[in-house]
Design a protein around this motif. Structure first.
Motif, PDB file in Angstrom:
ATOM      1  N   GLN A   1       0.830  -1.196   0.000  1.00 57.43           N
ATOM      2  CA  GLN A   1       0.000   0.000   0.000  1.00 57.43           C
ATOM      3  C   GLN A   1       0.878   1.265   0.000  1.00 57.43           C
ATOM      4  OE1 GLN A   1      -1.990   1.223   3.626  1.00 57.43           O
ATOM      5  NE2 GLN A   1      -3.948   1.292   2.545  1.00 57.43           N
ATOM      6  N   ASN A   2       1.915   1.273   0.846  1.00 55.51           N
ATOM      7  CA  ASN A   2       2.830   2.419   0.873  1.00 55.51           C
ATOM      8  C   ASN A   2       3.533   2.626  -0.462  1.00 55.51           C
ATOM      9  OD1 ASN A   2       2.400   3.361   3.446  1.00 55.51           O
ATOM     10  ND2 ASN A   2       3.890   1.957   4.363  1.00 55.51           N
ATOM     11  N   ALA A   3       3.901   1.521  -1.104  1.00 60.50           N
ATOM     12  CA  ALA A   3       4.586   1.636  -2.394  1.00 60.50           C
ATOM     13  C   ALA A   3       3.657   2.245  -3.439  1.00 60.50           C
ATOM     14  CB  ALA A   3       5.084   0.259  -2.851  1.00 60.50           C
ATOM     15  N   ALA A   4       2.362   1.925  -3.347  1.00 53.25           N
ATOM     16  CA  ALA A   4       1.393   2.518  -4.269  1.00 53.25           C
ATOM     17  C   ALA A   4       1.207   4.006  -3.954  1.00 53.25           C
ATOM     18  CB  ALA A   4       0.060   1.779  -4.194  1.00 53.25           C
ATOM     19  N   LEU A   5       1.253   4.350  -2.657  1.00 53.49           N
ATOM     20  CA  LEU A   5       1.028   5.743  -2.250  1.00 53.49           C
ATOM     21  C   LEU A   5       2.253   6.621  -2.495  1.00 53.49           C
ATOM     22  CD1 LEU A   5      -0.889   5.185   1.116  1.00 53.49           C
ATOM     23  CD2 LEU A   5      -1.826   6.182  -0.987  1.00 53.49           C
TER      24      LEU A   5
ATOM     25  N   ASN B   1       5.559   5.103  -6.335  1.00 54.01           N
ATOM     26  CA  ASN B   1       5.248   4.966  -7.763  1.00 54.01           C
ATOM     27  C   ASN B   1       5.004   3.546  -8.242  1.00 54.01           C
ATOM     28  OD1 ASN B   1       5.420   7.702  -8.253  1.00 54.01           O
ATOM     29  ND2 ASN B   1       7.601   7.626  -8.762  1.00 54.01           N
ATOM     30  N   LEU B   2       4.473   2.695  -7.387  1.00 51.90           N
ATOM     31  CA  LEU B   2       4.252   1.306  -7.792  1.00 51.90           C
ATOM     32  C   LEU B   2       3.378   1.202  -9.049  1.00 51.90           C
ATOM     33  CD1 LEU B   2       3.649  -1.817  -5.721  1.00 51.90           C
ATOM     34  CD2 LEU B   2       1.842  -1.154  -7.276  1.00 51.90           C
ATOM     35  N   VAL B   3       2.297   1.969  -9.073  1.00 49.13           N
ATOM     36  CA  VAL B   3       1.367   1.866 -10.201  1.00 49.13           C
ATOM     37  C   VAL B   3       2.005   2.423 -11.478  1.00 49.13           C
ATOM     38  CG1 VAL B   3      -0.943   2.466 -11.017  1.00 49.13           C
ATOM     39  CG2 VAL B   3      -0.549   2.048  -8.588  1.00 49.13           C
TER      40      VAL B   3
ATOM     41  N   PRO C   1       7.562  -5.675 -13.530  1.00 50.32           N
ATOM     42  CA  PRO C   1       8.930  -6.170 -13.459  1.00 50.32           C
ATOM     43  C   PRO C   1       9.791  -5.647 -14.620  1.00 50.32           C
ATOM     44  CG  PRO C   1       7.436  -7.916 -14.184  1.00 50.32           C
ATOM     45  CD  PRO C   1       6.586  -6.767 -13.756  1.00 50.32           C
ATOM     46  N   PRO C   2      11.135  -5.619 -14.416  1.00 51.67           N
ATOM     47  CA  PRO C   2      12.032  -5.004 -15.390  1.00 51.67           C
ATOM     48  C   PRO C   2      11.988  -5.651 -16.770  1.00 51.67           C
ATOM     49  CG  PRO C   2      13.182  -5.419 -13.327  1.00 51.67           C
ATOM     50  CD  PRO C   2      11.845  -6.092 -13.218  1.00 51.67           C
TER      51      PRO C   2
ATOM     52  N   LEU D   1      -6.452  -4.797 -12.797  1.00 54.39           N
ATOM     53  CA  LEU D   1      -6.740  -5.129 -11.393  1.00 54.39           C
ATOM     54  C   LEU D   1      -6.046  -4.141 -10.450  1.00 54.39           C
ATOM     55  CD1 LEU D   1      -6.456  -9.017 -11.536  1.00 54.39           C
ATOM     56  CD2 LEU D   1      -8.504  -7.747 -10.850  1.00 54.39           C
ATOM     57  N   ILE D   2      -4.806  -3.786 -10.785  1.00 56.12           N
ATOM     58  CA  ILE D   2      -4.074  -2.827  -9.945  1.00 56.12           C
ATOM     59  C   ILE D   2      -4.768  -1.456  -9.990  1.00 56.12           C
ATOM     60  CG2 ILE D   2      -1.856  -1.626  -9.631  1.00 56.12           C
ATOM     61  CD1 ILE D   2      -1.647  -4.552  -8.863  1.00 56.12           C
ATOM     62  N   ASP D   3      -5.165  -1.033 -11.181  1.00 55.13           N
ATOM     63  CA  ASP D   3      -5.891   0.254 -11.304  1.00 55.13           C
ATOM     64  C   ASP D   3      -7.162   0.244 -10.459  1.00 55.13           C
ATOM     65  OD1 ASP D   3      -4.019   1.143 -13.093  1.00 55.13           O
ATOM     66  OD2 ASP D   3      -5.273   0.906 -14.877  1.00 55.13           O
TER      67      ASP D   3
END
Ligand code: HEC
Length: 120
Positions: A75-79, A82-84, A95-96, A107-109
């Motif tokens: 959740q923190n990475a999304a907030l 810049n995970l998304v 992934p790279p 699903l992520i969106d």
């Protein structure tokens, strides 16, 4: 002889058809039907992280100093990390080795849209 040529042509057509279908399948999120349920960490996101991310973002020395093995870290990475954006990036994806398929990105969106919940 003509029969063989016809069969060859048919095989070629089927091959071309399956290639174009594959390209359509890899289309963008906007081509997909909207998801009509709530997406949570427990329902979908954890499995995505487990399958595609934690080989690098887990363990004692996670890459990029980012651990994605827990709900709050993800959740923190999304907030704030810049995970998304990284999952959707054309030039610097996570992934790279390349962006995941549109069904997963959708699903992520939807998880973001639904408020980054752990569960319902
Ligand atoms: C093959 C290893 C590998 C995999 C698999 C991988 N990552 Fe990464 N990730 C890295 C490395 C290395 C970095 C640090 C360098 C960079 O930012 O590109 C990084 C950086 C990141 C960052 C930026 C962190 C920051 O604070 O700048 C995010 C967000 C991220 N990854 C998310 C993900 C997600 C989500 C997945 C799965 C969908 C994933 N990664 C899969 C190796 C990986």
């Amino acid at each position: 002889m003509k029969k063989i040529a016809a069969l060859f042509l048919l095989a070629l057509l089927i091959l071309i058809q399956s290639c174009t279908t594959a390209i359509i399948d890899e289309g963008s999120v906007s081509d997909l039907e909207p998801i009509d349920r709530t997406v949570t960490y427990q329902s979908d996101v954890k499995a995505i992280m487990d399958n595609y991310c934690i080989t690098c973002h887990g363990g004692p020395a996670p890459q990029g100093s980012l651990d994605l093995t827990t709900f709050s870290n993800t959740q923190n990475a999304a907030l704030s990390r810049n995970l998304v954006e990284r999952m959707n990036s054309q030039t610097n994806p996570m992934p790279p080795n390349g962006r995941l398929n549109p069904q997963i990105l959708q699903l992520i969106d939807k998880w973001v849209e639904d408020g980054l919940l752990e569960q319902q």
